[in-house]
Design a protein around this motif. Structure first.
Motif, PDB file in Angstrom:
ATOM      1  N   GLY A 204       0.789  -1.126   0.540  1.00  0.00           N
ATOM      2  CA  GLY A 204       0.176  -0.248   0.287  1.00  0.00           C
ATOM      3  C   GLY A 204       1.003   1.181   0.033  1.00  0.00           C
ATOM      4  N   ILE A 205       1.746   1.465   0.945  1.00  0.00           N
ATOM      5  CA  ILE A 205       3.291   1.856   0.819  1.00  0.00           C
ATOM      6  C   ILE A 205       3.468   2.457  -0.346  1.00  0.00           C
ATOM      7  N   LEU A 206       4.434   1.316  -0.909  1.00  0.00           N
ATOM      8  CA  LEU A 206       4.599   1.804  -2.433  1.00  0.00           C
ATOM      9  C   LEU A 206       3.869   1.558  -3.507  1.00  0.00           C
ATOM     10  N   PHE A 207       2.739   1.560  -3.616  1.00  0.00           N
ATOM     11  CA  PHE A 207       1.466   2.027  -4.673  1.00  0.00           C
ATOM     12  C   PHE A 207       1.212   3.129  -4.764  1.00  0.00           C
ATOM     13  N   LEU A 208       1.901   4.695  -2.986  1.00  0.00           N
ATOM     14  CA  LEU A 208       1.214   5.655  -3.241  1.00  0.00           C
ATOM     15  C   LEU A 208       2.702   6.319  -4.461  1.00  0.00           C
ATOM     16  N   PHE A 209       4.075   5.692  -4.351  1.00  0.00           N
ATOM     17  CA  PHE A 209       5.091   6.215  -5.699  1.00  0.00           C
ATOM     18  C   PHE A 209       4.374   5.721  -6.925  1.00  0.00           C
ATOM     19  N   ILE A 210       4.875   4.240  -6.713  1.00  0.00           N
ATOM     20  CA  ILE A 210       5.046   3.492  -7.928  1.00  0.00           C
ATOM     21  C   ILE A 210       3.701   3.761  -8.609  1.00  0.00           C
ATOM     22  N   ALA A 211       2.318   3.758  -8.348  1.00  0.00           N
ATOM     23  CA  ALA A 211       1.080   4.349  -9.505  1.00  0.00           C
ATOM     24  C   ALA A 211       1.235   5.155 -11.209  1.00  0.00           C
ATOM     25  N   PRO A 212       1.564   6.418  -9.871  1.00  0.00           N
ATOM     26  CA  PRO A 212       1.831   7.723 -10.902  1.00  0.00           C
ATOM     27  C   PRO A 212       2.828   7.711 -11.473  1.00  0.00           C
ATOM     28  N   ALA A 213       4.153   6.789 -10.729  1.00  0.00           N
ATOM     29  CA  ALA A 213       5.676   6.417 -11.983  1.00  0.00           C
ATOM     30  C   ALA A 213       5.011   5.936 -13.691  1.00  0.00           C
ATOM     31  N   ILE A 214       4.118   4.718 -13.144  1.00  0.00           N
ATOM     32  CA  ILE A 214       3.507   3.852 -14.201  1.00  0.00           C
ATOM     33  C   ILE A 214       3.147   4.085 -15.279  1.00  0.00           C
TER      34      ILE A 214
ATOM     35  N   ARG B  67       2.578  -3.565 -12.498  1.00  0.00           N
ATOM     36  CA  ARG B  67       2.916  -3.485 -14.297  1.00  0.00           C
ATOM     37  C   ARG B  67       4.210  -3.259 -14.475  1.00  0.00           C
ATOM     38  N   SER B  68       5.385  -3.391 -14.790  1.00  0.00           N
ATOM     39  CA  SER B  68       6.107  -3.173 -15.469  1.00  0.00           C
ATOM     40  C   SER B  68       7.075  -3.336 -17.038  1.00  0.00           C
ATOM     41  N   MET B  69       5.877  -3.985 -18.165  1.00  0.00           N
ATOM     42  CA  MET B  69       5.787  -3.916 -19.570  1.00  0.00           C
ATOM     43  C   MET B  69       4.443  -3.149 -20.060  1.00  0.00           C
ATOM     44  N   TYR B  70       5.388  -2.804 -20.911  1.00  0.00           N
ATOM     45  CA  TYR B  70       4.002  -2.467 -21.593  1.00  0.00           C
ATOM     46  C   TYR B  70       2.841  -3.160 -22.022  1.00  0.00           C
ATOM     47  N   MET B  71       1.651  -2.279 -22.751  1.00  0.00           N
ATOM     48  CA  MET B  71       0.213  -2.914 -22.062  1.00  0.00           C
ATOM     49  C   MET B  71       0.453  -3.924 -23.065  1.00  0.00           C
ATOM     50  N   ASP B  72       1.065  -3.950 -24.665  1.00  0.00           N
ATOM     51  CA  ASP B  72       0.819  -4.976 -25.265  1.00  0.00           C
ATOM     52  C   ASP B  72       2.436  -6.308 -25.271  1.00  0.00           C
ATOM     53  N   ALA B  73       2.841  -6.075 -24.437  1.00  0.00           N
ATOM     54  CA  ALA B  73       3.855  -7.071 -23.772  1.00  0.00           C
ATOM     55  C   ALA B  73       3.169  -8.135 -24.286  1.00  0.00           C
ATOM     56  N   GLU B  74       2.292  -9.038 -23.959  1.00  0.00           N
ATOM     57  CA  GLU B  74       1.753 -10.135 -24.239  1.00  0.00           C
ATOM     58  C   GLU B  74       1.802 -10.697 -25.646  1.00  0.00           C
ATOM     59  N   GLU B  75       1.523  -9.673 -26.797  1.00  0.00           N
ATOM     60  CA  GLU B  75       1.113  -9.740 -27.774  1.00  0.00           C
ATOM     61  C   GLU B  75       2.655  -9.510 -28.569  1.00  0.00           C
ATOM     62  N   ARG B  76       3.246  -9.202 -28.201  1.00  0.00           N
ATOM     63  CA  ARG B  76       4.999  -9.140 -28.701  1.00  0.00           C
ATOM     64  C   ARG B  76       5.883 -10.374 -27.935  1.00  0.00           C
ATOM     65  N   LYS B  77       5.412 -11.127 -27.439  1.00  0.00           N
ATOM     66  CA  LYS B  77       6.099 -12.185 -26.902  1.00  0.00           C
ATOM     67  C   LYS B  77       6.030 -13.147 -27.814  1.00  0.00           C
ATOM     68  N   LYS B  78       5.064 -13.301 -28.355  1.00  0.00           N
ATOM     69  CA  LYS B  78       5.375 -14.080 -29.712  1.00  0.00           C
ATOM     70  C   LYS B  78       6.094 -14.535 -30.578  1.00  0.00           C
ATOM     71  N   GLU B  79       6.629 -12.908 -31.373  1.00  0.00           N
ATOM     72  CA  GLU B  79       7.748 -12.158 -31.713  1.00  0.00           C
ATOM     73  C   GLU B  79       9.151 -12.378 -31.195  1.00  0.00           C
ATOM     74  N   LEU B  80       9.334 -12.395 -29.938  1.00  0.00           N
ATOM     75  CA  LEU B  80      10.038 -12.360 -29.139  1.00  0.00           C
ATOM     76  C   LEU B  80      10.969 -14.006 -28.992  1.00  0.00           C
ATOM     77  N   GLU B  81       9.993 -14.973 -29.131  1.00  0.00           N
ATOM     78  CA  GLU B  81       9.884 -16.216 -28.382  1.00  0.00           C
ATOM     79  C   GLU B  81      11.228 -16.482 -28.976  1.00  0.00           C
ATOM     80  N   VAL B  82      12.162 -16.224 -30.567  1.00  0.00           N
ATOM     81  CA  VAL B  82      13.745 -16.634 -30.917  1.00  0.00           C
ATOM     82  C   VAL B  82      14.130 -16.610 -30.050  1.00  0.00           C
ATOM     83  N   ARG B  83      14.023 -15.166 -29.480  1.00  0.00           N
ATOM     84  CA  ARG B  83      15.330 -15.124 -28.286  1.00  0.00           C
ATOM     85  C   ARG B  83      15.617 -15.455 -27.346  1.00  0.00           C
TER      86      ARG B  83
END
Length: 367
Positions: free
Chosen positions: A180-190, A218-234
């Motif tokens: 709860g304390i971390l949320f006060l600082f992390i949420a605006p930054a995200i 959330r530490s990734m952009y909103m389209d992270a799951e969609e982009r995962k497929k193209e990154l599987e080769v790496r």
């Protein structure tokens, strides 16, 4: 005072049993049970199990050892779910905690039933006749109206499991307060760097195949799951796990994934994991356990991989404190997880938690 408390708890247990027996619809953490039996006694077995259950068992299906032509039909209100030949594949793919074996002719039981089920983390309950050799963690107990010899991957006692859950509850309450304390600082930054939800939720696979929603900052952009497929080769992991050290999906990482922005900071310090304390309080996870796989990883599991989910997944575990950045072979992780489960005790969990604090303070998070 202590004796009075024990007496009150004992009375509470009696009244709870009476209440649950009367109100069968009460919902709590049930054991998902598969029944392996023969056609001539199937109805009697199902009736006995239901009669002797305080709603703590949920029959997920019946498998007959001597009949293959009634798949999908019901016996005593329960479905016949697969053939004997498809038994292991069915167990691998479904939420199943245990299998009750009640068969008159032992020769009809699938070969290596116990060994394969134990590999997958599924407890085997056999109605007693003659005990077999090389039983895994044998224990004679009353189960579902029968005296059975059970065998499983872990031999933790009821008292040990209670202590682990108690530690989870206390630890999760402290963790939620910090979150709860971390949320006060992390949420605006995200929100500023990547508009969208602050909390990321994803369906993961928990103990013995249960599906649950796991929460993280959330530490990734909103389209992270969609982009995962193209990154599987790496993918830099060998086997049923995905990991990419320079991941362009991480917030602030840049197109090549090499920049150290907000997302990298959250993952490196493991701050992104804090909302999982809510999962621990709910009972989906534990403070210490194994990493919960994603659904697509789970679908690729072989029999022996399933055994790593014989206990609740954890926020931290052996992999996290054993130089995880240097471990790239999934089979090595599975071996480590199985050893943790087989040798589990509360002292080991405490050691892992203390090591986790050291890893986080040194900045050796997932990165």
């Amino acid at each position: 005072f202590v004796s009075g408390a024990v007496f009150i708890i004992y009375l509470e247990r009696i009244f709870w049993k009476m209440y649950v027996r009367k109100h069968r619809s009460v919902n709590f953490n049930q054991t998902a049970l598969l029944i392996l039996t023969s056609a001539d006694i199937a109805e009697q077995v199902i009736t006995t199990v239901k009669k002797n259950s305080y709603n703590e068992l949920r029959i997920v299906g019946i498998v007959l050892v001597d009949q293959d032509d009634i798949i999908g039909k019901k016996i005593a209100g329960e479905y016949v779910v697969c053939t004997k030949q498809a038994l292991f594949d069915y167990i691998r793919d479904k939420w199943i905690d245990g299998i009750l074996v009640n068969v008159k002719d032992k020769s009809q039981i699938p070969q290596d039933l116990e060994e394969i089920c134990v590999q997958m983390g599924v407890t085997v309950y056999q109605k007693l006749t003659e005990p077999e050799n090389d039983i895994y963690n044998p224990k004679i107990e009353k189960f579902a109206g029968y005296v059975v010899m059970s065998s499983g991957i872990s031999s933790a006692s009821v008292g040990e499991r209670f202590l682990k859950r108690l530690m989870d509850i206390v630890g999760s309450l402290v963790g939620i307060a910090i979150t709860g304390i971390l949320f006060l600082f992390i949420a605006p930054a995200i929100k500023i760097l990547s508009p969208g939800p602050v909390i990321f939720s994803q369906v993961r696979i928990g103990k013995n195949g249960r599906e649950f929603k796991m929460y993280k900052f959330r530490s990734m952009y909103m389209d992270a799951e969609e982009r995962k497929k193209e990154l599987e080769v790496r993918n830099q992991m060998q086997g049923n796990m995905f990991k990419l050290y320079d991941d362009p999906r991480i917030i602030g990482s840049g197109p090549d994934g090499k920049r150290h922005g907000l997302g990298w900071f959250l993952r490196k310090t493991s701050i992104d994991e804090f909302p999982q304390f809510w999962n621990v309080l709910k009972g989906d996870m534990s403070l210490v356990g194994t990493r919960p796989p994603t659904v697509d990883e789970w679908e690729k599991y072989q029999y022996h991989h399933r055994g790593r989910l014989a206990m609740k997944p954890g926020i931290t575990g052996m992999w996290q404190v054993s130089g995880r950045s240097n471990i790239t072979d999934f089979e090595e992780i599975v071996k480590m997880d199985i050893e943790y489960i087989q040798n589990w005790d509360i002292g080991q969990d405490i050691k892992i938690l203390l090591k986790t604090f050291g890893v986080v303070l040194k900045g050796e998070g997932s990165g």
